[in-house]
Structure formats: C-alpha cells, structure tokens
Design a protein around this motif. Sequence first.
Motif, PDB file in Angstrom:
ATOM      1  N   ILE A   6       0.847  -1.189   0.000  1.00  0.00           N
ATOM      2  CA  ILE A   6       0.000   0.000   0.000  1.00  0.00           C
ATOM      3  C   ILE A   6       0.887   1.245   0.000  1.00  0.00           C
ATOM      4  O   ILE A   6       0.653   2.198  -0.765  1.00  0.00           O
ATOM      5  N   ALA A   7       1.917   1.255   0.844  1.00  0.00           N
ATOM      6  CA  ALA A   7       2.828   2.400   0.906  1.00  0.00           C
ATOM      7  C   ALA A   7       3.511   2.629  -0.438  1.00  0.00           C
ATOM      8  O   ALA A   7       3.722   3.773  -0.853  1.00  0.00           O
ATOM      9  N   ALA A   8       3.854   1.540  -1.140  1.00  0.00           N
ATOM     10  CA  ALA A   8       4.540   1.652  -2.425  1.00  0.00           C
ATOM     11  C   ALA A   8       3.606   2.082  -3.550  1.00  0.00           C
ATOM     12  O   ALA A   8       4.056   2.589  -4.575  1.00  0.00           O
ATOM     13  N   GLY A   9       2.311   1.859  -3.365  1.00  0.00           N
ATOM     14  CA  GLY A   9       1.358   2.227  -4.407  1.00  0.00           C
ATOM     15  C   GLY A   9       0.953   1.080  -5.309  1.00  0.00           C
ATOM     16  O   GLY A   9       0.447   1.293  -6.402  1.00  0.00           O
ATOM     17  N   HIS A  10       1.153  -0.165  -4.849  1.00  0.00           N
ATOM     18  CA  HIS A  10       0.741  -1.332  -5.635  1.00  0.00           C
ATOM     19  C   HIS A  10      -0.749  -1.576  -5.401  1.00  0.00           C
ATOM     20  O   HIS A  10      -1.156  -2.611  -4.857  1.00  0.00           O
ATOM     21  N   ASN A  11      -1.547  -0.623  -5.817  1.00  0.00           N
ATOM     22  CA  ASN A  11      -2.977  -0.661  -5.503  1.00  0.00           C
ATOM     23  C   ASN A  11      -3.700  -1.813  -6.186  1.00  0.00           C
ATOM     24  O   ASN A  11      -4.602  -2.424  -5.605  1.00  0.00           O
ATOM     25  N   GLY A  12      -3.320  -2.102  -7.425  1.00  0.00           N
ATOM     26  CA  GLY A  12      -3.942  -3.229  -8.116  1.00  0.00           C
ATOM     27  C   GLY A  12      -3.677  -4.544  -7.407  1.00  0.00           C
ATOM     28  O   GLY A  12      -4.545  -5.417  -7.343  1.00  0.00           O
ATOM     29  N   LYS A  13      -2.491  -4.661  -6.838  1.00  0.00           N
ATOM     30  CA  LYS A  13      -2.122  -5.892  -6.126  1.00  0.00           C
ATOM     31  C   LYS A  13      -2.961  -6.057  -4.864  1.00  0.00           C
ATOM     32  O   LYS A  13      -3.537  -7.122  -4.629  1.00  0.00           O
ATOM     33  N   VAL A  14      -3.019  -5.014  -4.054  1.00  0.00           N
ATOM     34  CA  VAL A  14      -3.772  -5.137  -2.794  1.00  0.00           C
ATOM     35  C   VAL A  14      -5.266  -5.234  -3.085  1.00  0.00           C
ATOM     36  O   VAL A  14      -6.003  -5.924  -2.372  1.00  0.00           O
ATOM     37  N   ASN A  15      -5.735  -4.579  -4.155  1.00  0.00           N
ATOM     38  CA  ASN A  15      -7.137  -4.681  -4.552  1.00  0.00           C
ATOM     39  C   ASN A  15      -7.488  -6.123  -4.911  1.00  0.00           C
ATOM     40  O   ASN A  15      -8.571  -6.621  -4.574  1.00  0.00           O
ATOM     41  N   THR A  16      -6.572  -6.815  -5.559  1.00  0.00           N
ATOM     42  CA  THR A  16      -6.784  -8.229  -5.898  1.00  0.00           C
ATOM     43  C   THR A  16      -6.781  -9.096  -4.646  1.00  0.00           C
ATOM     44  O   THR A  16      -7.627  -9.987  -4.484  1.00  0.00           O
ATOM     45  N   ILE A  17      -5.835  -8.833  -3.741  1.00  0.00           N
ATOM     46  CA  ILE A  17      -5.719  -9.629  -2.515  1.00  0.00           C
ATOM     47  C   ILE A  17      -6.962  -9.474  -1.639  1.00  0.00           C
ATOM     48  O   ILE A  17      -7.333 -10.399  -0.912  1.00  0.00           O
ATOM     49  N   GLU A  18      -7.616  -8.311  -1.712  1.00  0.00           N
ATOM     50  CA  GLU A  18      -8.867  -8.097  -0.955  1.00  0.00           C
ATOM     51  C   GLU A  18      -9.864  -9.219  -1.188  1.00  0.00           C
ATOM     52  O   GLU A  18     -10.633  -9.579  -0.297  1.00  0.00           O
ATOM     53  N   TYR A  19      -9.862  -9.749  -2.416  1.00  0.00           N
ATOM     54  CA  TYR A  19     -10.886 -10.718  -2.803  1.00  0.00           C
ATOM     55  C   TYR A  19     -10.407 -12.164  -2.706  1.00  0.00           C
ATOM     56  O   TYR A  19     -11.137 -13.084  -3.090  1.00  0.00           O
ATOM     57  N   PHE A  20      -9.188 -12.383  -2.202  1.00  0.00           N
ATOM     58  CA  PHE A  20      -8.706 -13.749  -1.983  1.00  0.00           C
ATOM     59  C   PHE A  20      -9.641 -14.524  -1.059  1.00  0.00           C
ATOM     60  O   PHE A  20     -10.128 -15.602  -1.391  1.00  0.00           O
ATOM     61  N   ALA A  21      -9.830 -13.971   0.141  1.00  0.00           N
ATOM     62  CA  ALA A  21     -10.575 -14.689   1.182  1.00  0.00           C
ATOM     63  C   ALA A  21     -12.032 -14.930   0.803  1.00  0.00           C
ATOM     64  O   ALA A  21     -12.531 -16.056   0.950  1.00  0.00           O
ATOM     65  N   PRO A  22     -12.764 -13.918   0.323  1.00  0.00           N
ATOM     66  CA  PRO A  22     -14.162 -14.201  -0.034  1.00  0.00           C
ATOM     67  C   PRO A  22     -14.315 -15.155  -1.206  1.00  0.00           C
ATOM     68  O   PRO A  22     -15.287 -15.918  -1.261  1.00  0.00           O
ATOM     69  N   LEU A  23     -13.355 -15.154  -2.142  1.00  0.00           N
ATOM     70  CA  LEU A  23     -13.408 -16.131  -3.234  1.00  0.00           C
ATOM     71  C   LEU A  23     -13.225 -17.539  -2.682  1.00  0.00           C
ATOM     72  O   LEU A  23     -13.972 -18.466  -3.034  1.00  0.00           O
ATOM     73  N   LEU A  24     -12.254 -17.702  -1.787  1.00  0.00           N
ATOM     74  CA  LEU A  24     -12.058 -19.001  -1.146  1.00  0.00           C
ATOM     75  C   LEU A  24     -13.288 -19.383  -0.329  1.00  0.00           C
ATOM     76  O   LEU A  24     -13.685 -20.562  -0.297  1.00  0.00           O
ATOM     77  N   ALA A  25     -13.924 -18.396   0.302  1.00  0.00           N
ATOM     78  CA  ALA A  25     -15.144 -18.659   1.079  1.00  0.00           C
ATOM     79  C   ALA A  25     -16.232 -19.252   0.191  1.00  0.00           C
ATOM     80  O   ALA A  25     -16.919 -20.215   0.566  1.00  0.00           O
ATOM     81  N   GLY A  26     -16.400 -18.681  -1.006  1.00  0.00           N
ATOM     82  CA  GLY A  26     -17.411 -19.193  -1.925  1.00  0.00           C
ATOM     83  C   GLY A  26     -17.126 -20.627  -2.340  1.00  0.00           C
ATOM     84  O   GLY A  26     -18.033 -21.473  -2.390  1.00  0.00           O
ATOM     85  N   ILE A  27     -15.864 -20.932  -2.622  1.00  0.00           N
ATOM     86  CA  ILE A  27     -15.482 -22.290  -3.028  1.00  0.00           C
ATOM     87  C   ILE A  27     -15.715 -23.280  -1.890  1.00  0.00           C
ATOM     88  O   ILE A  27     -16.206 -24.396  -2.116  1.00  0.00           O
ATOM     89  N   LEU A  28     -15.379 -22.873  -0.656  1.00  0.00           N
ATOM     90  CA  LEU A  28     -15.590 -23.763   0.491  1.00  0.00           C
ATOM     91  C   LEU A  28     -17.070 -23.933   0.809  1.00  0.00           C
ATOM     92  O   LEU A  28     -17.485 -24.986   1.309  1.00  0.00           O
ATOM     93  N   LEU A  29     -17.869 -22.915   0.519  1.00  0.00           N
ATOM     94  CA  LEU A  29     -19.323 -23.066   0.680  1.00  0.00           C
ATOM     95  C   LEU A  29     -19.833 -24.219  -0.180  1.00  0.00           C
ATOM     96  O   LEU A  29     -20.728 -24.970   0.217  1.00  0.00           O
ATOM     97  N   VAL A  30     -19.266 -24.358  -1.363  1.00  0.00           N
ATOM     98  CA  VAL A  30     -19.695 -25.427  -2.268  1.00  0.00           C
ATOM     99  C   VAL A  30     -19.112 -26.769  -1.835  1.00  0.00           C
ATOM    100  O   VAL A  30     -19.840 -27.740  -1.620  1.00  0.00           O
ATOM    101  N   TYR A  31     -17.790 -26.819  -1.686  1.00  0.00           N
ATOM    102  CA  TYR A  31     -17.120 -28.096  -1.402  1.00  0.00           C
ATOM    103  C   TYR A  31     -17.404 -28.623   0.003  1.00  0.00           C
ATOM    104  O   TYR A  31     -17.706 -29.808   0.189  1.00  0.00           O
ATOM    105  N   ILE A  32     -17.296 -27.763   0.999  1.00  0.00           N
ATOM    106  CA  ILE A  32     -17.364 -28.223   2.390  1.00  0.00           C
ATOM    107  C   ILE A  32     -18.768 -28.091   2.969  1.00  0.00           C
ATOM    108  O   ILE A  32     -19.272 -29.018   3.607  1.00  0.00           O
TER     109      ILE A  32
END
Length: 844
Positions: A139-165
């Motif tokens: 964030i300090a460096a300005g890699h906004n696209g990177k952190v914006n993508t990482i924001e959605y890591f956990a909820p995407l995994l949540a959706g997959i686990l909702l289906v599988y588990i």
Amino acid sequence: MAKNKNLIYIAISLVVFIVLAFLYSTPVFSGKQLFQHDIVQYRGGAKELLDYRANTGNETYWSDSMFGGMPTYQMGSQFKGDIIKKIDSNLNFLPRPVNYLFLLFAGFFLLGMVVVRNWKYALLGATFFGLSTYFYIIIAAGHNGKVNTIEYFAPLLAGILLVYIRKQYIWGFIVTTLFMGLQIAANHPQMTYYLFLALGFLFLSELIRAIQKKTPMKHFLISSGIIAAACIIGVGMNAQRIMANSEYVKETVRGKQILTNDSHTSGKSGMDKESMLMWSYGQLETLNLFIPRLMGGGSQEPEGKEMMNKVQELVQENVGSQAEMDRISKGFSGMTYWGDQPGTSGPAYQGAIVCFLALLGFFFAWKKYRYWILGASILTILLAWGSNFMPLSDFFIDFVPFYNKFRAPSSILVVVELLFPLIAILGLYRFFTDEKLTEEYKQKILTYVSGGTLGLLLILLIFGKSLLGFSTENEKTYFSPFLLDYLVDERFKLFKIDAIKAFIYVAITAAALFLSLKKKLSQNIALVIIGAVSLFDLWTVNKRYLNDENYVDKIFAENPFQTESSDLLAEKVQGNPNLESILSNVNINKTLETIADKDKAHYRIYNQTLGVTSETNTSYFKASIGGYHAVKLRRYDDVLNEYINNIDSVKTPKILNLLNAKYMVFGGPEQPQVIPNPKANGNAWFVSDLKFVETPNEEIKSIGVIDNKKTAVIASSDKSYFSNKPVQADSTAFINLTKYQPNELEFKSQSKTPQLAVFSEVYYPHGWKVLVDEQEVPYIKADYLLRAVHVPAGNHHIRMVFEPEVIEKGKWISLLCFGLFIALAAFGIFWMNKNKKKELPQTV
C-alpha cells in the motif's frame, strides 16, 4: 432470536473493521492522502489518457505518453459496459487506504464465518489476515492493483468452500462468481495466478476425499462443476479486460522473444530467468514471517541513517588509502537489510502469534483443511525462494503454463499470508470447542509446539550471531573487520529486539491456551488476550512501513509534478522524504513544462536527468522516449536495451532521430540542460531506399547504422507487400502531421512518385487502421519497431485510427456473462426458497 443476535454481532464486527481501518489511517481525517511512488508514476504516465477522457468524455486505448506509444490497457483504461468494475469501485467507497484495510478485514471475516461459523474466531482471523505486514508495504509503495486483488482472496475461497465443504451450492455459486469477477477486475493476474496454484491443492484434497469415500463422488463432481461454471462466468464478466490484455501481452516483454542472444532465444515465451528471479526470498529469510528483522527490515529503515553516519565516521578514522576506500565502496548495500534480495521495502511478516497458532493448527484443524493448506503453504514458500531453489523454479518456468510471465517470486508469499491465518483460527476453534480432541492430546501438542518455538527463539537469541551472520557475502568480501564488526553488532541489536518481542508474544499466547485448558481462564478471555497481543504486535511493526509520514496534503498527492518552488512548499516538506522528491524535481518539471508550452507540436523528449526508464515526469508534460512501466512492448524494450540503455555516440542519436526526439534533456534535476535536436526525423517521412534483412537481429542492428531518413529496414517476410507497389525517389515530396490525438493521427502528403511513408509511431499489429483518402490499406513494420505504409503518387490524406475489435467483442461477452450471473443467481434463490425443506443437511 439466536439468528438475530448473530446478525448483530456480525454488524458490530464490520463496524470494528471500519474503526480499525480509520484508526490506522488517522491522517485521512484532516484531508491528507497517501503519497505512493507507483501512483505518482501512474499519474505521469496516464496524464494523456486522463486528459483525453476529461476533454472528450471518451476513452483512448492508446497513448503516446511513454515508450514511444503503447496501449492503455495496463494504464487505467476504462471499458464501457464494465459492470463488475463498477461494483468493485462501489465496494472501495471509503478513502484510501481505509477502503483496502476494511475489505481485507471484511473479506476474511466472511471466510471465517464459512469455515467455523463463529463470529469471534472470524473476527480474530480477520485481524490476523488484515494486518499482515506485506499488505501495508505494498500500500505504501502504491501497488494498488495488487492489494485490490488480494482483498478478494478470502471471499473467493469462502465461496469455493461453501460449495465443497458446506454443500451450499447456490450461495457458494453466487459468492464464488461474484468474487471471481471482482478478483479479475482488480487486474493483477500474478496474484490471482498464485492463489489458484494454492486452490489446486484444495481441488486435489477434495478429489482424494471423494476417492477415499469420505465424501460422495457425486458431491465432488457437482461441486467441481459449479465452481468451474462460477469461475468461467466470473472471468467472462471481465472479457474486455482479459481479451485486450491477452492480445497485448503477446507483444510485450511477457510474450515471445524476438531476438536471439546470450540471455534468450527467439520464439521462447516469457521473461528471461534472471529478470524473473531477481527478487527471490532467501531460505533462511523465510523465518521473517515469524521475526520481522531476522534479515533486517526494509533497505531504508530510520535506523539506517544513524548507522550510515557512524559508518562514515569509522571509515574516516580507519581508512588510510584510496584503494581501501574503493574496496569498501564495492561492498555497500542497505544498512538495515542483509538478505538475499537486491533490496526490499520490508519483510513479509505474518506475526509471531499467527505463525505459532498456524503451527498448532496443523495438528488441531480438521484433516479436510489441514493437508491442502500444508501442501499449498510448503509449495508457496519453496517457490518464493526462486533462484535459491532452482530445481523447483526451473520446473515451473519450463513446464507450468504462464508461470514464466511473472517476476519477483517473493510475492507468492501472499498465499501463506492467507492460509496461515486460516489454519490458525481453524486450529484455535477446534482447540476450544471440539470434544473429540482429548485434553491429553491438546496438552501434549501445546507443550511440544510451545517448547519448540520458544526454544528456537532462545537459540537464535544466544547463538544468533554465529547462526545468522548479519552480513552479506559482499560485505564479508570487501569490508574491513572494524566496519563489519560494527554492522554485525548493530544489526544483531535490531534482530534481538524483535526476537525478544516474539518470545514474549508466543509465551503470552501459550500461557493463555494452557490456562484455558486447565479451566483457569475462560475461552473468551483467552481469545481477547490473543487478539489484543497480536493486534499490538502487527500494528506496531506495520507502522514502520505505513505511517503518518506516508500522507501528504491533497495538492501534492494529486499533483506531484510541481513546477514552482516556494517557502510554503519548503515548509510543507519539513524533512518528509516523500515530499523531498517533489521539491528536488521542481526545476526539471519547470523545464519540461516550458518545452511543452513553447512547442505544442507532436514530438518526444529524451530525458536523462531522472533515469530514462524510471520516471514519468516527462510523460506528464509531453510524450517521452522513456517512462516507467513493467509491461513494455517487446520491440521497444529491445531497442531500449540495444541503443538507449547502452549509449553509443553514433548509433544512439540515430535511434533518437527515428523516434522523433525533438528535445534532449541532460544534467541533473537541479540544473537541467535542454538541447534541441534539429536532426529528429519528424512525425513521418518518405523513403525510397529499402533494405531487406532476413532476421530480427539483422533488423535491429541495421537501424543503428543506416541513414534512416532515406532508407527503411524491412523484414524479408514483408517483401510481398511491395508487389505492384513501386517506390521511387522524389526530392520535393513531403508528408506532414495535420492532426494529433493519441488514438487518431492525420497526415497530408504530396509526391510526384509512389513512396513508402515511415511514421515515428510504434508498430502494434492489433487495432490500428491506416486509411489513405478514407480507404483502408494494409501497413507493415519498418525499422524494427515503426509503422510504414505505401503511398501512391499525388496528394493524399492519410489517417491512422486505433479501434481495437477486442473492446467491442469483449463488451458484449462481459454483459452476457453478467446477465447470466444475475439470472442464475435469481433462479437459484427462488428455487432455494421454494424448496427449503429439501435442502441438504449441513456438515461441519
């Protein structure tokens, strides 16, 4: 009643996340904004795009601002009908970086609620994940696209686990599709790619469980189909972005090599290994997930200034010859970082408590989570080693699709930063709630892991100097003992402080768990203690890298290219290293502005004062020979490497003329010197002499020796273009630019004979159309990287327009996929409500 109470706790948790995000970012209350290096560079490089959008209300997908011209797909271009990106913008409604922190917390909270269905553990895990130090560094460096993508890591995994588990097929489909779409919309393919490497272990785990009949094969097949469909639709909602970037990347440094030389072979795809693996994590350095300054912090830490002052004193007192001084200078690197990377902004610190709990989690968590998380974590760490573990890196580079498109393998540790908090809360939840785990087993594992962790810390504290070294190989080679001993002592002190803190944090956590196991401490109190200590730990470390100094007045954040110095500006700077760069570049910015104001024609500037390929100050005011971008067009990058990065007093000026560098700027930022270049070829010129060559290597070598105003170098593969198209000299012929827009250029030409017109515009085979008297005609590549077109005798109007077909095609695919998502989601919810009684029982 219980459901309503749970909703209240969830709402309270979301409020807590907002409060935490604002408390961390208090300068936003006074209207200040983050000053981010990469965003400053973006503002310069995207200035032409942003101005065009503001002035016309339309979008240009080509800009001439950097590197002779390039598509804007990776420069912040907007796509019509891009609904998923609008959703992303709405989710990021809070001021930066509050928006990022809130979504990091909230996204993992959703994941926590899916895996343990308990708001307390979800809240705790959200702070573990959302306070990972690496996120604050980027964030300090300005890699906004990177952190914006990482924001959605956990909820995407949540959706997959909702289906599988959880076997929640409909909600899982909805969540997976939505966050897959948002993940792609955030536009950092490297981060998404790394996440899916980890998700491959989840898929294999579920497949093995189905084969072992621990879960029905029918469920596995249905779940995999649902997830595949969700991911395809999520990707489809980004069709414009993906299709445009896919077309673009083939022509860039991430695509196939064109030249054959010592470092690469023509036709081979991807980056060369040296560039890919430059930022490789050291094997021992991996422990800084647990101790932040195991190998130092960032290359530029506050303590480094004091250390450097002392080093200078020692050198003055002890060095008696120039030869010794020269030897010592070869060993210098960062004072506060001594790891294997060329440099770093800070460690990928995960938190001593989080790492400790993750270790426990690998013993306590359910097996259906434990093994795939362990496998993914191990692979991630091994790949992060990059050049320090070449057998695996070579295998992935050579055989795993797309892996060779990405650089900086150290950044793959983002996967660990997702999985360690996840396994930590899974283990913690079972430790406190699962009666299948006996007290004897819990105590045994807790004793062994606590003892081993604290024992390791004690060993490092006692024998750290001999085990860790605290110096680089260069320093050992070139530094005298007096200097090396001082650095080792000072660095050991930095390490020792963090190691003692880690010892205390782990001891407190272990004690809380032991006391709760003996019923002397309640579960809630133990969780509060763990959460508070972890919060304090991560918060204080993160403040080293993202703090109040990173914020500046709005005027500087939005206009970092100041052209006037003043007492007010100097007062605002007040030693802030971020603002010092603004102040130091005032003179060069003013010089560039003056050039642009006095000469409003279309041309380029060659600026050496700030580094040709490391600045966008030039691009902010006028089109630049250089720029700052990780995904340059391959042909332009080849020319940069051949002629611009390696200066030749005869050949380099020829290339600058070819690229219409009408002005050249030399000297330093304080006293720049402007030299007009009357020999620049201009925007276009006629040639009557053609030199056909067989290979790209001959092409690029030839343009440095020919008279490119009279002769064009043409690939032999384009000979057929000149069938029935003669080229004859006419000394009176001319071709002039009459209109310039980044995506449309018009020329007027006059000649008594047929000519080949060469344009000082970068060749790009997709989207550009050339029209002579409004009739589209084919064009070819000339001089390795420029466009050329045959022009018949007479007076003609020539127009070039950039109209990439992928944009329109992609728009309709995006809209179709989004419409399909809405229709399927609506039908699924309707069907679910209608058939509530038939819903499958949930499994834990």
